[in-house]
Design a protein around this motif. Sequence first.
Motif, PDB file in Angstrom:
ATOM      1  N   SER A 228       0.807  -1.289  -0.066  1.00 19.50           N
ATOM      2  CA  SER A 228      -0.006   0.156   0.114  1.00 19.50           C
ATOM      3  C   SER A 228       0.917   1.283  -0.069  1.00 19.50           C
ATOM      4  O   SER A 228       0.488   2.162  -0.593  1.00 19.50           O
ATOM      5  CB  SER A 228      -0.921   0.009   1.176  1.00 19.50           C
ATOM      6  OG  SER A 228      -0.048  -0.123   2.445  1.00 19.50           O
ATOM      7  N   MET A 229       2.122   1.349   0.929  1.00 25.32           N
ATOM      8  CA  MET A 229       2.967   2.288   0.735  1.00 25.32           C
ATOM      9  C   MET A 229       3.436   2.596  -0.551  1.00 25.32           C
ATOM     10  O   MET A 229       3.775   3.727  -1.030  1.00 25.32           O
ATOM     11  CB  MET A 229       3.942   2.086   1.907  1.00 25.32           C
ATOM     12  CG  MET A 229       3.452   2.308   3.112  1.00 25.32           C
ATOM     13  SD  MET A 229       4.572   2.316   4.408  1.00 25.32           S
ATOM     14  CE  MET A 229       5.379   0.731   4.339  1.00 25.32           C
ATOM     15  N   ARG A 230       3.946   1.518  -1.280  1.00 24.83           N
ATOM     16  CA  ARG A 230       4.535   1.774  -2.744  1.00 24.83           C
ATOM     17  C   ARG A 230       3.244   2.060  -3.730  1.00 24.83           C
ATOM     18  O   ARG A 230       3.662   2.980  -4.465  1.00 24.83           O
ATOM     19  CB  ARG A 230       5.051   0.570  -3.130  1.00 24.83           C
ATOM     20  CG  ARG A 230       6.144   0.170  -2.368  1.00 24.83           C
ATOM     21  CD  ARG A 230       6.926  -0.865  -3.156  1.00 24.83           C
ATOM     22  NE  ARG A 230       8.301  -1.336  -2.519  1.00 24.83           N
ATOM     23  CZ  ARG A 230       8.615  -2.151  -1.408  1.00 24.83           C
ATOM     24  NH1 ARG A 230       7.524  -2.829  -1.174  1.00 24.83           N
ATOM     25  NH2 ARG A 230       9.709  -2.256  -0.949  1.00 24.83           N
TER      26      ARG A 230
ATOM     27  N   VAL B  61       8.171  10.972 -10.563  1.00 23.36           N
ATOM     28  CA  VAL B  61       9.343  10.567  -9.925  1.00 23.36           C
ATOM     29  C   VAL B  61       9.093  10.759  -8.407  1.00 23.36           C
ATOM     30  O   VAL B  61       8.607  11.619  -7.720  1.00 23.36           O
ATOM     31  CB  VAL B  61      10.451  11.795 -10.208  1.00 23.36           C
ATOM     32  CG1 VAL B  61      11.753  11.453  -9.651  1.00 23.36           C
ATOM     33  CG2 VAL B  61      10.746  11.503 -11.732  1.00 23.36           C
ATOM     34  N   MET B  62       9.659   9.793  -7.582  1.00 26.90           N
ATOM     35  CA  MET B  62       9.428   9.660  -6.160  1.00 26.90           C
ATOM     36  C   MET B  62      10.305  10.578  -5.336  1.00 26.90           C
ATOM     37  O   MET B  62      11.566  10.760  -5.715  1.00 26.90           O
ATOM     38  CB  MET B  62       9.869   8.340  -5.511  1.00 26.90           C
ATOM     39  CG  MET B  62       8.800   7.213  -6.134  1.00 26.90           C
ATOM     40  SD  MET B  62       9.116   5.355  -5.377  1.00 26.90           S
ATOM     41  CE  MET B  62       8.732   5.774  -3.658  1.00 26.90           C
ATOM     42  N   VAL B  63       9.789  11.494  -4.526  1.00 27.32           N
ATOM     43  CA  VAL B  63      10.642  12.490  -3.919  1.00 27.32           C
ATOM     44  C   VAL B  63      11.433  11.649  -2.822  1.00 27.32           C
ATOM     45  O   VAL B  63      11.179  10.727  -2.358  1.00 27.32           O
ATOM     46  CB  VAL B  63       9.694  13.448  -2.975  1.00 27.32           C
ATOM     47  CG1 VAL B  63      10.421  14.606  -2.035  1.00 27.32           C
ATOM     48  CG2 VAL B  63       8.734  14.270  -4.082  1.00 27.32           C
TER      49      VAL B  63
ATOM     50  N   LYS C  33      10.893   8.438  -0.167  1.00 29.13           N
ATOM     51  CA  LYS C  33      11.584   7.179  -0.217  1.00 29.13           C
ATOM     52  C   LYS C  33      12.010   6.803   1.265  1.00 29.13           C
ATOM     53  O   LYS C  33      11.849   5.737   1.605  1.00 29.13           O
ATOM     54  CB  LYS C  33      12.573   7.319  -1.309  1.00 29.13           C
ATOM     55  CG  LYS C  33      12.146   7.088  -2.713  1.00 29.13           C
ATOM     56  CD  LYS C  33      13.466   7.231  -3.536  1.00 29.13           C
ATOM     57  CE  LYS C  33      13.192   7.042  -4.950  1.00 29.13           C
ATOM     58  NZ  LYS C  33      14.421   7.114  -5.938  1.00 29.13           N
ATOM     59  N   GLU C  34      12.551   7.885   1.789  1.00 29.53           N
ATOM     60  CA  GLU C  34      13.294   7.706   3.233  1.00 29.53           C
ATOM     61  C   GLU C  34      12.020   7.023   4.067  1.00 29.53           C
ATOM     62  O   GLU C  34      12.181   6.383   5.012  1.00 29.53           O
ATOM     63  CB  GLU C  34      13.875   8.760   3.492  1.00 29.53           C
ATOM     64  CG  GLU C  34      15.146   9.295   2.824  1.00 29.53           C
ATOM     65  CD  GLU C  34      15.656  10.434   3.175  1.00 29.53           C
ATOM     66  OE1 GLU C  34      15.012  11.098   3.965  1.00 29.53           O
ATOM     67  OE2 GLU C  34      16.796  10.970   2.750  1.00 29.53           O
ATOM     68  N   GLU C  35      10.797   7.967   3.856  1.00 30.20           N
ATOM     69  CA  GLU C  35       9.684   7.262   5.043  1.00 30.20           C
ATOM     70  C   GLU C  35       9.408   5.987   4.743  1.00 30.20           C
ATOM     71  O   GLU C  35       8.981   5.148   5.525  1.00 30.20           O
ATOM     72  CB  GLU C  35       8.688   8.500   4.564  1.00 30.20           C
ATOM     73  CG  GLU C  35       7.484   8.231   5.527  1.00 30.20           C
ATOM     74  CD  GLU C  35       7.908   8.551   7.127  1.00 30.20           C
ATOM     75  OE1 GLU C  35       7.177   7.927   7.906  1.00 30.20           O
ATOM     76  OE2 GLU C  35       8.848   9.256   7.321  1.00 30.20           O
ATOM     77  N   ILE C  36       9.318   5.558   3.450  1.00 30.31           N
ATOM     78  CA  ILE C  36       8.865   4.164   3.128  1.00 30.31           C
ATOM     79  C   ILE C  36       9.870   3.346   3.613  1.00 30.31           C
ATOM     80  O   ILE C  36       9.426   2.004   4.388  1.00 30.31           O
ATOM     81  CB  ILE C  36       8.671   4.302   1.501  1.00 30.31           C
ATOM     82  CG1 ILE C  36       7.533   4.877   1.168  1.00 30.31           C
ATOM     83  CG2 ILE C  36       8.457   2.597   1.346  1.00 30.31           C
ATOM     84  CD1 ILE C  36       7.309   4.814  -0.351  1.00 30.31           C
ATOM     85  N   LEU C  37      11.457   3.316   3.231  1.00 31.30           N
ATOM     86  CA  LEU C  37      12.190   2.865   3.923  1.00 31.30           C
ATOM     87  C   LEU C  37      12.263   2.655   5.367  1.00 31.30           C
ATOM     88  O   LEU C  37      12.304   1.521   5.940  1.00 31.30           O
ATOM     89  CB  LEU C  37      13.678   2.923   3.557  1.00 31.30           C
ATOM     90  CG  LEU C  37      13.982   3.010   1.850  1.00 31.30           C
ATOM     91  CD1 LEU C  37      15.143   3.611   1.357  1.00 31.30           C
ATOM     92  CD2 LEU C  37      13.930   1.529   1.524  1.00 31.30           C
TER      93      LEU C  37
ATOM     94  N   ARG D  74      11.888  -0.786   7.711  1.00 27.37           N
ATOM     95  CA  ARG D  74      12.890  -1.354   8.642  1.00 27.37           C
ATOM     96  C   ARG D  74      12.038  -1.490   9.901  1.00 27.37           C
ATOM     97  O   ARG D  74      12.381  -2.368  10.659  1.00 27.37           O
ATOM     98  CB  ARG D  74      13.749  -0.439   8.739  1.00 27.37           C
ATOM     99  CG  ARG D  74      14.793  -0.451   7.554  1.00 27.37           C
ATOM    100  CD  ARG D  74      16.437   0.263   7.896  1.00 27.37           C
ATOM    101  NE  ARG D  74      16.083   1.775   7.993  1.00 27.37           N
ATOM    102  CZ  ARG D  74      16.080   2.596   6.877  1.00 27.37           C
ATOM    103  NH1 ARG D  74      16.490   2.063   5.878  1.00 27.37           N
ATOM    104  NH2 ARG D  74      15.725   3.822   7.205  1.00 27.37           N
ATOM    105  N   ALA D  75      11.268  -0.621  10.386  1.00 28.96           N
ATOM    106  CA  ALA D  75      10.418  -0.643  11.551  1.00 28.96           C
ATOM    107  C   ALA D  75       9.595  -1.953  11.625  1.00 28.96           C
ATOM    108  O   ALA D  75       9.634  -2.655  12.683  1.00 28.96           O
ATOM    109  CB  ALA D  75       9.668   0.518  11.822  1.00 28.96           C
TER     110      ALA D  75
END
Length: 262
Positions: free
Chosen positions: A17-19, A27-29, A33-37, A41-42
């Motif tokens: 869903s996040m993707r 283009v992904m900001v 991207k950092e928020e998704i990663l 990881r969490a």
Amino acid sequence: MTNYTMLIQEVQFQKLSMRQDVKPGLVMVRRVKEEILKRERAMELILENKQKSKKEEEKERRETMLQSSLGSENKGFSLLQKMGYKEGHGLGKSGNGIVEPIPLQIKTGRAGIGHEAAEKRKAEEKTEHRKQMSQVKKRAEEFALNEYRLQVRKKKDQLQMEGDLRKSQVACQQLDLQKGIDVPQETWYWLPTSIDDDGGKEEDEESSGQDYEVFHTTDEKLLILTRYLRRKYFYCVWCAISYQDEEDLSDNCPGDCAADHC
């Protein structure tokens, strides 16, 4: 379906869903991207914390059971109670046996039985070998140090004897010349003849008789010459004086060697 399976499916769904929140073709900001990663990881960390191996669960259950004492529902414990055993007392008719159960030793490795004992024995043998080698090295160092001290002492004694011999030769030459003796009793009783300006020797060695110098060591020469001086002139090279007679020499001179005059 277990809770574990449901949790995995939930994490996978959240990842998907996040993707899908990002519109295709754009283009992904970087912050997105950092928020998704970060969220991924969490979620993975949560899964790792939830996943417990069977060994860990077995270990926890075992420790829990070992910390709790047996009750009457245990067949072995109930049999002991029927035979007269009381909790907290030692085993046996007189109660002199063990009170606590034999501790349980868990074998976690894949090595065979007795491997730990063999490894322990090898470690002890290695430690003992190192200890013995250290002692051997220490003894070798002490031996080398003693040898060095002995060599230094010998060299010092040799230099002292050579100095005393030269003093005795000078004294013998002076006393002999005072008595009118032009030739020493032995060639080495006097200092070696020096070379004159013409390049010749002041005294012909062949005319002075046979040279016995090669037959005596320094300490032998010193002993012979000091005895000669004491008997003929009552002279002590270490006292540096001539006594009146043999009685005066015997009463007032400490001895006939350098050690007596220290």
